[in-house]
Write an enzyme that holds these catalytic residues in place. Sequence first.
Site, PDB file in Angstrom:
ATOM      1  CG  ASP A 159      -0.412  -0.662   2.416  1.00  0.00           C
ATOM      2  OD1 ASP A 159       0.817  -0.753   2.540  1.00  0.00           O
ATOM      3  OD2 ASP A 159      -1.203  -1.085   3.276  1.00  0.00           O
ATOM      4  CD  GLU A 190      -4.304   3.292   6.965  1.00  0.00           C
ATOM      5  OE1 GLU A 190      -5.335   3.028   7.595  1.00  0.00           O
ATOM      6  OE2 GLU A 190      -3.191   2.817   7.254  1.00  0.00           O
TER       7      GLU A 190
END
Length: 381
Positions: A66, A126
């Site tokens: 990520d 997130e």
Amino acid sequence: MNDLVALRRALHQQPEVGLHLPATQATVLEALHGLDLEISTGQGLSSVTAVLRGGRPGPVVLLRSDMDALPVTEATGLDFASTNGAMHACGHDLHMAGLVGAARLLAGRREDLTGTVVFMFQPGEEGFAGGRLMLQEGVLEAAGERPVAAYAVHVDCVTPAGQAVTRPGPMMASASALRLRVAGTGGHAAFPHHAVDPVPVAAEIILAVQSFAARRLPVSDPAVLSVTRLRSDSAASNVLAGSVELEINIRALSRETLTSVRTQLPVLLTAVGEAHGCSVQTEFIDSYPVTVNDPGETGFVLGTLDELYGDRVVRLPFPGMASEDFAYVLEEVPGTLVFLGVSPADGSSGPMHSERAVFDDSRLDEHAALLVELARRRLAR
């Protein structure tokens, strides 16, 4: 190794939040330059997908990192700390550097690879479901055929350095939310008997949420329900609110429990409100699914970890209640998420997602090497 640390710290100093990370994307692209990879970028997000073709034909394996940061103002005091109000407080800067390191190592051994490796650099982990968006944009078809396995390594700044942590089956929880609007009539704070005050009703609803978790759900398949937002529409201390808004964060480890919460909890909370003369509007917000490590792939991963890490391998007895949008990939491709301990030796780190989170980036070579071994050994099977 020094190059990976420098890359990680450069990424740490320029954190970006969400799906659109132009500076982060540019840094990753520059770091991959010259490796003879098939590189594509996202259309609806600042993703990077890189395909490495091995010297011999074989299957496809996907490795994922990520890219996004959190809206946290850093307070670590590091000389490379962020100053823009965002922070890599979950270690995604290390994830990117580790995956770049794996790409460099595998590119140097291209002729020995039996198959293809897809490197997935994903924004918006997130809370923005960037993994789902990359799936929709075709990351699983980037190599021309779907991967047979997918792996990700996630660092943890509170796990002792050098430990590798995973488990087969559910690894992390799903994340969802229930939003409520409890409407009364409002009025003068001196004369509550002339109004229907939704504030004490909201208090009863909060207690009902906790009772629901404790009494309606099995202890063998639990959920964590937390009221994370509470706001009334009163603008003055002598005015009773006309309505109260609440949000309940829901963490579950199975679809069955999540379905129970989704169907039963709104009915209960609506009844509590109506019993006091308030109307209750509910909205369920579905988010990340349960992160499930494939038992077969995780058996292979644990065998590899045992050989590489020995007694530093930790088999989790229970899943955690945090969530991960690598779950979307694992719904489509069998694979495994592994946590790698990078706690600083001096114990200076705060918890993950905190403004004091500190990560030992001297482990980046180990991080990259683990990804390489998982890809190389899986392709050779």
